[in-house]
Design an enzyme around this catalytic site. Structure first.
Site, mmCIF file in Angstrom:
data_model
loop_
_atom_site.group_PDB
_atom_site.id
_atom_site.type_symbol
_atom_site.label_atom_id
_atom_site.label_comp_id
_atom_site.label_asym_id
_atom_site.label_seq_id
_atom_site.Cartn_x
_atom_site.Cartn_y
_atom_site.Cartn_z
ATOM 1 N N SER A 119 89.657 -23.045 -31.199
ATOM 2 C CA SER A 119 88.289 -23.373 -30.810
ATOM 3 C C SER A 119 87.360 -22.205 -31.076
ATOM 4 O O SER A 119 86.148 -22.367 -31.115
ATOM 5 C CB SER A 119 88.216 -23.634 -29.309
ATOM 6 O OG SER A 119 89.177 -24.534 -28.915
ATOM 7 N N HIS A 140 89.426 -28.319 -36.611
ATOM 8 C CA HIS A 140 89.108 -28.277 -35.182
ATOM 9 C C HIS A 140 88.779 -29.673 -34.660
ATOM 10 O O HIS A 140 87.737 -30.245 -34.983
ATOM 11 C CB HIS A 140 87.936 -27.308 -34.932
ATOM 12 C CG HIS A 140 87.636 -27.134 -33.481
ATOM 13 N ND1 HIS A 140 86.386 -26.954 -32.985
ATOM 14 C CD2 HIS A 140 88.469 -27.142 -32.397
ATOM 15 C CE1 HIS A 140 86.442 -26.849 -31.659
ATOM 16 N NE2 HIS A 140 87.694 -26.971 -31.294
ATOM 17 N N GLU A 152 85.871 -30.586 -37.282
ATOM 18 C CA GLU A 152 85.248 -29.464 -37.992
ATOM 19 C C GLU A 152 86.269 -28.925 -38.986
ATOM 20 O O GLU A 152 87.404 -28.598 -38.600
ATOM 21 C CB GLU A 152 84.840 -28.356 -37.007
ATOM 22 C CG GLU A 152 83.620 -28.693 -36.173
ATOM 23 C CD GLU A 152 83.228 -27.576 -35.208
ATOM 24 O OE1 GLU A 152 82.029 -27.288 -35.102
ATOM 25 O OE2 GLU A 152 84.112 -27.006 -34.531
ATOM 26 N N ASN A 190 81.252 -25.441 -30.573
ATOM 27 C CA ASN A 190 81.446 -24.542 -29.423
ATOM 28 C C ASN A 190 80.409 -23.420 -29.372
ATOM 29 O O ASN A 190 80.110 -22.899 -28.304
ATOM 30 C CB ASN A 190 82.858 -23.959 -29.416
ATOM 31 C CG ASN A 190 83.846 -24.958 -28.845
ATOM 32 O OD1 ASN A 190 83.453 -25.868 -28.120
ATOM 33 N ND2 ASN A 190 85.097 -24.806 -29.179
HETATM 34 N N1 CAA Z 1 93.203 -40.267 -24.701
HETATM 35 C C1 CAA Z 1 93.073 -41.374 -25.413
HETATM 36 N N2 CAA Z 1 92.092 -42.281 -25.208
HETATM 37 C C2 CAA Z 1 91.244 -42.017 -24.224
HETATM 38 C C3 CAA Z 1 91.327 -40.847 -23.429
HETATM 39 C C4 CAA Z 1 92.370 -39.953 -23.710
HETATM 40 N N3 CAA Z 1 92.535 -38.830 -23.025
HETATM 41 N N4 CAA Z 1 90.308 -40.872 -22.537
HETATM 42 C C5 CAA Z 1 89.621 -41.985 -22.761
HETATM 43 N N5 CAA Z 1 90.169 -42.670 -23.781
HETATM 44 C C6 CAA Z 1 89.703 -43.928 -24.347
HETATM 45 C C7 CAA Z 1 89.859 -45.045 -23.353
HETATM 46 O O1 CAA Z 1 91.139 -45.633 -23.450
HETATM 47 C C8 CAA Z 1 88.768 -45.989 -23.780
HETATM 48 O O2 CAA Z 1 89.217 -46.718 -24.927
HETATM 49 P P1 CAA Z 1 88.684 -48.195 -25.226
HETATM 50 O O3 CAA Z 1 87.205 -48.079 -25.449
HETATM 51 O O4 CAA Z 1 89.453 -48.554 -26.453
HETATM 52 O O5 CAA Z 1 89.029 -49.015 -24.027
HETATM 53 C C9 CAA Z 1 87.641 -45.067 -24.278
HETATM 54 O O6 CAA Z 1 88.281 -43.824 -24.577
HETATM 55 C C10 CAA Z 1 86.579 -44.844 -23.238
HETATM 56 O O7 CAA Z 1 87.218 -44.344 -22.073
HETATM 57 P P2 CAA Z 1 86.829 -44.723 -20.590
HETATM 58 O O8 CAA Z 1 86.209 -46.089 -20.571
HETATM 59 O O9 CAA Z 1 88.009 -44.481 -19.707
HETATM 60 O O10 CAA Z 1 85.803 -43.616 -20.133
HETATM 61 P P3 CAA Z 1 84.463 -43.133 -20.787
HETATM 62 O O11 CAA Z 1 83.699 -44.231 -21.403
HETATM 63 O O12 CAA Z 1 83.850 -42.277 -19.744
HETATM 64 O O13 CAA Z 1 84.951 -42.185 -21.968
HETATM 65 C C11 CAA Z 1 85.359 -40.002 -22.743
HETATM 66 C C12 CAA Z 1 85.780 -41.081 -21.748
HETATM 67 C C13 CAA Z 1 85.571 -40.499 -24.172
HETATM 68 C C14 CAA Z 1 86.269 -38.815 -22.484
HETATM 69 C C15 CAA Z 1 83.851 -39.676 -22.490
HETATM 70 O O14 CAA Z 1 83.639 -39.364 -21.148
HETATM 71 C C16 CAA Z 1 83.341 -38.545 -23.349
HETATM 72 O O15 CAA Z 1 83.016 -38.733 -24.512
HETATM 73 N N6 CAA Z 1 83.240 -37.346 -22.766
HETATM 74 C C17 CAA Z 1 82.805 -36.161 -23.467
HETATM 75 C C18 CAA Z 1 83.985 -35.555 -24.144
HETATM 76 C C19 CAA Z 1 83.615 -34.333 -24.921
HETATM 77 O O16 CAA Z 1 82.487 -33.873 -24.953
HETATM 78 N N7 CAA Z 1 84.623 -33.763 -25.594
HETATM 79 C C20 CAA Z 1 84.450 -32.542 -26.321
HETATM 80 C C21 CAA Z 1 84.983 -31.445 -25.470
HETATM 81 S S1 CAA Z 1 84.756 -29.896 -26.260
HETATM 82 C C22 CAA Z 1 86.084 -29.740 -27.233
HETATM 83 O O17 CAA Z 1 87.004 -30.494 -27.254
HETATM 84 C C23 CAA Z 1 86.029 -28.583 -28.127
HETATM 85 C C24 CAA Z 1 86.717 -27.383 -27.699
HETATM 86 O O18 CAA Z 1 87.229 -26.708 -28.556
HETATM 87 C C25 CAA Z 1 86.708 -26.889 -26.325
#
Ligand code: CAA
Length: 294
Positions: A119, A140, A152, A190
């Site tokens: 990251s 990434h 990325e 990030n």
């Molecule tokens: N694994 C697999 N699938 C998942 C999952 C997981 N951990 N979490 C959620 N899902 C799937 C669900 O099964 C659901 O699928 P369907 O639409 O097919 O039913 C879909 O994602 C939506 O999930 P939920 O309805 O349970 O919940 P939600 O609508 O709140 O979505 C989320 C969950 C996708 C995590 C959403 O909250 C989100 O986009 N959050 C922001 C995440 C983000 O910003 N990530 C980047 C982090 S930074 C990073 O990763 C970089 C780094 O280097 C630090």
């Protein structure tokens, strides 16, 4: 080169997701962990996600079995020897990653490509300890890798054109949106997202709002799917702390430094969702905000 077999190093938060999407893309995947418990936990998460997709009618039972069947869990680096692409997703610690590449490089066939899911660390530093820096790049992924559309693709100075193209092609095969990023600390996302999460912690420390109100503010006021403190718990507070340290060293700017609350939570072993507690307590049905500054 055609990709038929992918190696994934680490089956944790990111590694299990990367393993799953690679198997879903039709590739055979060997995933390596340091111990059986961690390996079982990661594979268990993949099986749960596949079962959920079948339940929802999004995946056929036989297809789910076929995806699981393409995944070979292992504790042994030797099982990666004939992989075409090896993606590392181990702990965000440079020394650990360098030690791992030094072991893996002589084992894996010379024409395979290597990628890091770091990251924040420099891709070039990792490439330099292998005998194939021209076949080394950054890939990434974002958490959850199964859901987040972005990949990325990071090119270090010695990354060959062909390797960068392979990165874009891998993204396309996985159905990801790809962006090309320079090998600077934090790449694109990030570089922008980390100071935002850290600043939310400082706002909390300064009493601008409660944990819940800061999160609700950004969800309802800026249409973010998660508030910044929930997101920090989701990324992992230990990971975020490591990224902050790397970025403050690289940029020398105070906004990348760890706020006191983050430091304290990590010292206490409260890493967020993965450890069951961070800015929220995850032991019940729904997360409950805790007041970590007190
Ligand atoms: N694994 C697999 N699938 C998942 C999952 C997981 N951990 N979490 C959620 N899902 C799937 C669900 O099964 C659901 O699928 P369907 O639409 O097919 O039913 C879909 O994602 C939506 O999930 P939920 O309805 O349970 O919940 P939600 O609508 O709140 O979505 C989320 C969950 C996708 C995590 C959403 O909250 C989100 O986009 N959050 C922001 C995440 C983000 O910003 N990530 C980047 C982090 S930074 C990073 O990763 C970089 C780094 O280097 C630090």
């Amino acid at each position: 080169m055609e990709i038929a077999k992918v190696g994934v190093l680490g089956c944790g938060l990111m590694g299990h997701g990367i393993t799953q999407i690679c198997a879903q893309a039709g590739w055979d995947v060997v995933v390596r962990e340091v111990d059986q418990e961690k390996l079982d936990k990661g594979i268990g998460k993949i099986e749960k996600q596949l079962a959920r997709a079948v339940e929802k009618g999004k995946l056929d039972h036989n297809d789910a079995d076929a995806i699981r069947g393409r995944i070979t869990p292992t504790l042994d680096y030797a099982d990666l020897s004939d992989c075409d692409l090896v993606i590392e997703a181990i702990t965000e610690d440079l020394d650990g990653k360098l030690a791992m590449w030094r072991e893996v490089d002589p084992i894996v066939k010379p024409d395979a490509y290597f990628a890091t899911n770091t990251s924040s660390l420099a891709v070039a530093d990792q490439a330099a300890v292998t005998g194939r820096p021209e076949r080394f790049l950054g890939l990434h992924f974002f958490n959850p890798a199964q859901v987040m559309p972005l990949l990325e693709v990071v090119r270090a100075d010695e990354t060959a054109d062909e390797t960068a193209e392979l990165g874009l092609a891998v993204g396309a095969e996985l159905g990801k949106t790809t962006v090309a990023a320079r090998d600077n600390r934090g790449f694109i996302v990030n570089r922008l997202l980390v100071p935002y999460m850290l600043d939310a912690m400082r706002a909390y420390e300064q009493g601008v709002g409660s944990v819940e109100d800061i999160d609700t503010g950004m969800m309802a006021g800026a249409s973010h799917p998660m508030g910044p403190l929930t997101l920090a718990d989701f990324v992992g507070l230990d990971t975020l702390a490591s990224i902050a340290d790397v970025m403050v060293d690289a940029y020398g700017e105070e906004r990348f430094s760890q706020p006191e609350t983050l430091r304290r939570l990590v010292e206490a072993g409260d890493y967020g969702r993965k450890s069951g507690r961070g800015f929220y307590d995850y032991s019940g049905e729904t997360p409950v905000a805790v007041d970590p500054a007190r």
